[in-house]
Design a protein around this motif. Sequence first.
Motif, PDB file in Angstrom:
ATOM      1  N   GLU A  64      88.710  59.082 -14.228  1.00 15.78           N
ATOM      2  CA  GLU A  64      87.597  58.453 -13.521  1.00 15.78           C
ATOM      3  C   GLU A  64      86.421  58.207 -14.463  1.00 15.78           C
ATOM      4  O   GLU A  64      85.803  57.139 -14.440  1.00 15.78           O
ATOM      5  N   MET A  65      86.160  59.184 -15.321  1.00 14.25           N
ATOM      6  CA  MET A  65      85.041  59.050 -16.252  1.00 14.25           C
ATOM      7  C   MET A  65      85.336  57.967 -17.296  1.00 14.25           C
ATOM      8  O   MET A  65      84.419  57.257 -17.712  1.00 14.25           O
ATOM      9  N   ARG A  66      86.587  57.822 -17.696  1.00 20.41           N
ATOM     10  CA  ARG A  66      86.944  56.781 -18.661  1.00 20.41           C
ATOM     11  C   ARG A  66      86.772  55.398 -18.057  1.00 20.41           C
ATOM     12  O   ARG A  66      86.421  54.446 -18.745  1.00 20.41           O
ATOM     13  N   ARG A  67      87.043  55.292 -16.761  1.00 24.10           N
ATOM     14  CA  ARG A  67      86.909  53.998 -16.081  1.00 24.10           C
ATOM     15  C   ARG A  67      85.459  53.611 -15.836  1.00 24.10           C
ATOM     16  O   ARG A  67      85.153  52.442 -15.638  1.00 24.10           O
ATOM     17  N   SER A  68      84.570  54.601 -15.842  1.00 26.51           N
ATOM     18  CA  SER A  68      83.141  54.340 -15.545  1.00 26.51           C
ATOM     19  C   SER A  68      82.407  53.770 -16.719  1.00 26.51           C
ATOM     20  O   SER A  68      82.688  53.793 -17.823  1.00 26.51           O
TER      21      SER A  68
END
Length: 68
Positions: A64-68
């Motif tokens: 999720e953090m990589r996608r943000s």
Amino acid sequence: MSDSMGDKIKGVAKETAGRAIGDEDLEREGEAAQESAQKEREAERLEQEAAEKRADSADAKADEMRRS
């Protein structure tokens, strides 16, 4: 062999020996050892399941953090 499996084997041996010689205390001790081993195996299984869920959650959070 895990400790709980060894405890189960010891419990079966004690229960069987107690039954064979008519020693009810030894038989009960064997039954208790088997119950304890079963509970220990269940606790180990639940701990493993929780660890897997924590890892899955950490992976999802990282994704999720990589996608943000």
